[in-house]
Design a protein around this motif. Structure first.
Motif, PDB file in Angstrom:
ATOM      1  N   TRP A   1       3.535 -15.767  11.397  1.00  0.00           N
ATOM      2  CA  TRP A   1       3.599 -15.448   9.976  1.00  0.00           C
ATOM      3  C   TRP A   1       4.783 -14.541   9.721  1.00  0.00           C
ATOM      4  CZ3 TRP A   1       1.298 -17.676   6.046  1.00  0.00           C
ATOM      5  CH2 TRP A   1       1.365 -17.073   4.785  1.00  0.00           C
ATOM      6  N   VAL A   2       5.571 -14.880   8.697  1.00  0.00           N
ATOM      7  CA  VAL A   2       6.739 -14.089   8.325  1.00  0.00           C
ATOM      8  C   VAL A   2       6.487 -13.446   6.974  1.00  0.00           C
ATOM      9  CG1 VAL A   2       9.195 -14.127   7.808  1.00  0.00           C
ATOM     10  CG2 VAL A   2       8.281 -15.606   9.605  1.00  0.00           C
ATOM     11  N   ALA A   3       6.620 -12.140   6.902  1.00  0.00           N
ATOM     12  CA  ALA A   3       6.479 -11.410   5.646  1.00  0.00           C
ATOM     13  C   ALA A   3       7.823 -10.784   5.296  1.00  0.00           C
ATOM     14  CB  ALA A   3       5.420 -10.319   5.776  1.00  0.00           C
ATOM     15  N   THR A   4       8.190 -10.836   4.024  1.00  0.00           N
ATOM     16  CA  THR A   4       9.451 -10.240   3.602  1.00  0.00           C
ATOM     17  C   THR A   4       9.205  -9.200   2.511  1.00  0.00           C
ATOM     18  OG1 THR A   4      10.061 -11.715   1.761  1.00  0.00           O
ATOM     19  CG2 THR A   4      10.542 -12.483   3.996  1.00  0.00           C
ATOM     20  N   THR A   5       9.995  -8.156   2.580  1.00  0.00           N
ATOM     21  CA  THR A   5       9.984  -7.141   1.530  1.00  0.00           C
ATOM     22  C   THR A   5      11.406  -6.632   1.371  1.00  0.00           C
ATOM     23  OG1 THR A   5       8.886  -5.135   0.722  1.00  0.00           O
ATOM     24  CG2 THR A   5       9.422  -5.219   3.083  1.00  0.00           C
ATOM     25  N   ASP A   6      11.586  -5.618   0.527  1.00  0.00           N
ATOM     26  CA  ASP A   6      12.920  -5.076   0.274  1.00  0.00           C
ATOM     27  C   ASP A   6      12.975  -3.607   0.654  1.00  0.00           C
ATOM     28  OD1 ASP A   6      13.916  -7.481  -0.665  1.00  0.00           O
ATOM     29  OD2 ASP A   6      13.490  -7.027  -2.766  1.00  0.00           O
ATOM     30  N   ALA A   7      14.179  -3.125   0.899  1.00  0.00           N
ATOM     31  CA  ALA A   7      14.366  -1.765   1.383  1.00  0.00           C
ATOM     32  C   ALA A   7      14.195  -0.710   0.298  1.00  0.00           C
ATOM     33  CB  ALA A   7      15.747  -1.630   2.036  1.00  0.00           C
ATOM     34  N   ASP A   8      14.010  -1.124  -0.947  1.00  0.00           N
ATOM     35  CA  ASP A   8      13.717  -0.175  -2.020  1.00  0.00           C
ATOM     36  C   ASP A   8      12.259  -0.282  -2.456  1.00  0.00           C
ATOM     37  OD1 ASP A   8      13.792  -2.617  -3.302  1.00  0.00           O
ATOM     38  OD2 ASP A   8      14.827  -1.861  -5.082  1.00  0.00           O
TER      39      ASP A   8
ATOM     40  N   LEU B   1       6.486 -11.335  -0.208  1.00  0.00           N
ATOM     41  CA  LEU B   1       6.336 -12.764   0.054  1.00  0.00           C
ATOM     42  C   LEU B   1       5.983 -12.955   1.523  1.00  0.00           C
ATOM     43  CD1 LEU B   1       8.649 -15.519  -1.341  1.00  0.00           C
ATOM     44  CD2 LEU B   1       7.984 -15.602   1.053  1.00  0.00           C
ATOM     45  N   GLY B   2       5.114 -13.914   1.790  1.00  0.00           N
ATOM     46  CA  GLY B   2       4.776 -14.251   3.168  1.00  0.00           C
ATOM     47  C   GLY B   2       4.769 -15.761   3.332  1.00  0.00           C
ATOM     48  N   ILE B   3       5.095 -16.227   4.539  1.00  0.00           N
ATOM     49  CA  ILE B   3       5.166 -17.668   4.761  1.00  0.00           C
ATOM     50  C   ILE B   3       4.965 -17.987   6.240  1.00  0.00           C
ATOM     51  CG2 ILE B   3       7.693 -17.594   4.999  1.00  0.00           C
ATOM     52  CD1 ILE B   3       7.729 -20.388   3.648  1.00  0.00           C
ATOM     53  N   ARG B   4       4.254 -19.067   6.472  1.00  0.00           N
ATOM     54  CA  ARG B   4       4.088 -19.551   7.842  1.00  0.00           C
ATOM     55  C   ARG B   4       5.441 -20.078   8.334  1.00  0.00           C
ATOM     56  NH1 ARG B   4      -0.851 -20.661  10.057  1.00  0.00           N
ATOM     57  NH2 ARG B   4      -1.766 -20.643   7.957  1.00  0.00           N
ATOM     58  N   ALA B   5       5.795 -19.754   9.548  1.00  0.00           N
ATOM     59  CA  ALA B   5       7.123 -20.114  10.047  1.00  0.00           C
ATOM     60  C   ALA B   5       7.357 -21.619  10.032  1.00  0.00           C
ATOM     61  CB  ALA B   5       7.323 -19.559  11.457  1.00  0.00           C
ATOM     62  N   SER B   6       6.328 -22.399  10.318  1.00  0.00           N
ATOM     63  CA  SER B   6       6.484 -23.856  10.306  1.00  0.00           C
ATOM     64  C   SER B   6       6.803 -24.366   8.907  1.00  0.00           C
ATOM     65  CB  SER B   6       5.217 -24.527  10.839  1.00  0.00           C
ATOM     66  OG  SER B   6       4.064 -24.049  10.149  1.00  0.00           O
TER      67      SER B   6
ATOM     68  N   LEU C   1      -5.453 -14.330   4.328  1.00  0.00           N
ATOM     69  CA  LEU C   1      -5.176 -15.481   3.473  1.00  0.00           C
ATOM     70  C   LEU C   1      -4.564 -16.631   4.267  1.00  0.00           C
ATOM     71  CD1 LEU C   1      -3.801 -13.598   0.338  1.00  0.00           C
ATOM     72  CD2 LEU C   1      -5.978 -14.807   0.522  1.00  0.00           C
ATOM     73  N   ALA C   2      -3.712 -16.303   5.227  1.00  0.00           N
ATOM     74  CA  ALA C   2      -3.104 -17.347   6.061  1.00  0.00           C
ATOM     75  C   ALA C   2      -4.157 -18.043   6.906  1.00  0.00           C
ATOM     76  CB  ALA C   2      -2.023 -16.733   6.944  1.00  0.00           C
ATOM     77  N   ASP C   3      -5.058 -17.278   7.505  1.00  0.00           N
ATOM     78  CA  ASP C   3      -6.115 -17.881   8.317  1.00  0.00           C
ATOM     79  C   ASP C   3      -7.084 -18.693   7.469  1.00  0.00           C
ATOM     80  OD1 ASP C   3      -5.032 -16.849  10.617  1.00  0.00           O
ATOM     81  OD2 ASP C   3      -6.480 -15.211  10.824  1.00  0.00           O
ATOM     82  N   ALA C   4      -7.139 -18.394   6.166  1.00  0.00           N
ATOM     83  CA  ALA C   4      -7.987 -19.171   5.252  1.00  0.00           C
ATOM     84  C   ALA C   4      -7.298 -20.442   4.775  1.00  0.00           C
ATOM     85  CB  ALA C   4      -8.377 -18.316   4.057  1.00  0.00           C
ATOM     86  N   GLY C   5      -6.026 -20.636   5.162  1.00  0.00           N
ATOM     87  CA  GLY C   5      -5.353 -21.883   4.830  1.00  0.00           C
ATOM     88  C   GLY C   5      -4.051 -21.773   4.079  1.00  0.00           C
ATOM     89  N   ALA C   6      -3.642 -20.573   3.668  1.00  0.00           N
ATOM     90  CA  ALA C   6      -2.386 -20.430   2.926  1.00  0.00           C
ATOM     91  C   ALA C   6      -1.189 -20.632   3.850  1.00  0.00           C
ATOM     92  CB  ALA C   6      -2.312 -19.056   2.269  1.00  0.00           C
ATOM     93  N   ASP C   7      -0.204 -21.369   3.352  1.00  0.00           N
ATOM     94  CA  ASP C   7       1.066 -21.519   4.066  1.00  0.00           C
ATOM     95  C   ASP C   7       2.123 -20.571   3.521  1.00  0.00           C
ATOM     96  OD1 ASP C   7       0.379 -23.768   5.839  1.00  0.00           O
ATOM     97  OD2 ASP C   7       0.199 -24.899   3.969  1.00  0.00           O
TER      98      ASP C   7
END
Length: 249
Positions: free
Chosen positions: A109-116, A175-180, A130-136
């Motif tokens: 799982w990849v999560a992104t944020t900003d430095a501010d 934002l978060g996203i499955r790497a695949s 949420l990812a384990d429940a099925g979110a990509d």
């Protein structure tokens, strides 16, 4: 054809681009440490790492980053000269994926944020749930820092961006996203703004499950000096221009 169920998350990578963020990055890193600690307590079997991508920094951002992540092996920093938020995010994500076997993309799982921005303590824990429940992909909400923005602008922003589930907004700061899914969608484009929107559009076109939630809300800078020509700060400034009372106090 029935799609296979997504694998449970086994690895989490956070990528945070930074360009001349000496004012905010110390607080941003501290918040990420707290979120990573919470994930480790809740899911000791999940490994977490945080990569700060220092893009063309000319202030003290790199020094502050180094000082704040010293002694924590979960953190790493890399310096690039890409002059692009999208390219910086993509660089950090690709580097993380290169360290894993190809089969690991569905459980990364990849999560992104900003430095501010500062993420909440449960930020990663909730994304994994949420990812384990099925979110990509997960689209979190964002709130301008009330201590860093004119109250009139904040009120107007809140009118236009009510906090609720299934909201329509997309923020690279949350934002978060499955790497695949990231790979299938082609990753973040090399843009200075709206790279998050284009990625999510591609993810949806590929039929991946996208979940929008207010349960991972991130607080971000309320500054109006834009780093990107069409980024968040520019948007806040545009809201201010619609409110004559702001200029007069």
């Amino acid at each position: 054809m029935t799609e296979p169920q997504p694998q449970c998350i086994r690895n989490v990578v956070v990528v945070m681009p930074a360009h001349n963020e000496e004012r905010h990055i110390g607080k941003a890193i501290a918040a990420l440490k707290t979120a990573a600690d919470a994930l480790q307590r809740k899911h000791p079997d999940i490994t977490a790492s945080i990569c700060v991508v220092l893009d063309s920094c000319t202030d003290r951002t790199a020094d502050i980053t180094s000082a704040n992540m010293a002694g924590d092996p979960r953190f790493s920093a890399v310096s690039v000269k890409l002059h692009s938020t999208g390219a910086s995010r993509d660089y950090g994500i690709r580097a993380a994926m290169d360290r894993l076997p190809p089969a690991g993309a569905t459980s990364l799982w990849v999560a992104t944020t900003d430095a501010d921005s500062t993420v909440p303590e449960h930020w990663l824990v909730r994304q994994v749930e949420l990812a384990d429940a099925g979110a990509d992909a997960i689209l979190g909400s964002v709130e301008p820092d009330p201590d860093d923005v004119d109250p009139a602008i904040l009120r107007r922003w809140l009118e236009l961006h009510p906090f609720r589930e299934d909201h329509p907004h997309i923020y690279g700061a949350n934002l978060g996203i499955r790497a695949s899914a990231y790979v299938a969608a082609g990753g973040f484009p090399r843009l200075r703004a709206h790279e998050d929107r284009l990625l999510v559009e591609r993810v949806r076109r590929h039929g991946f499950v996208v979940t929008a939630t207010d349960t991972t809300r991130v607080v971000t800078s309320g500054r109006m000096q834009a780093r990107a020509p069409e980024g968040f700060a520019a948007y806040l400034r545009a809201l201010g221009s619609e409110l004559p009372a702001v200029a007069g106090g």
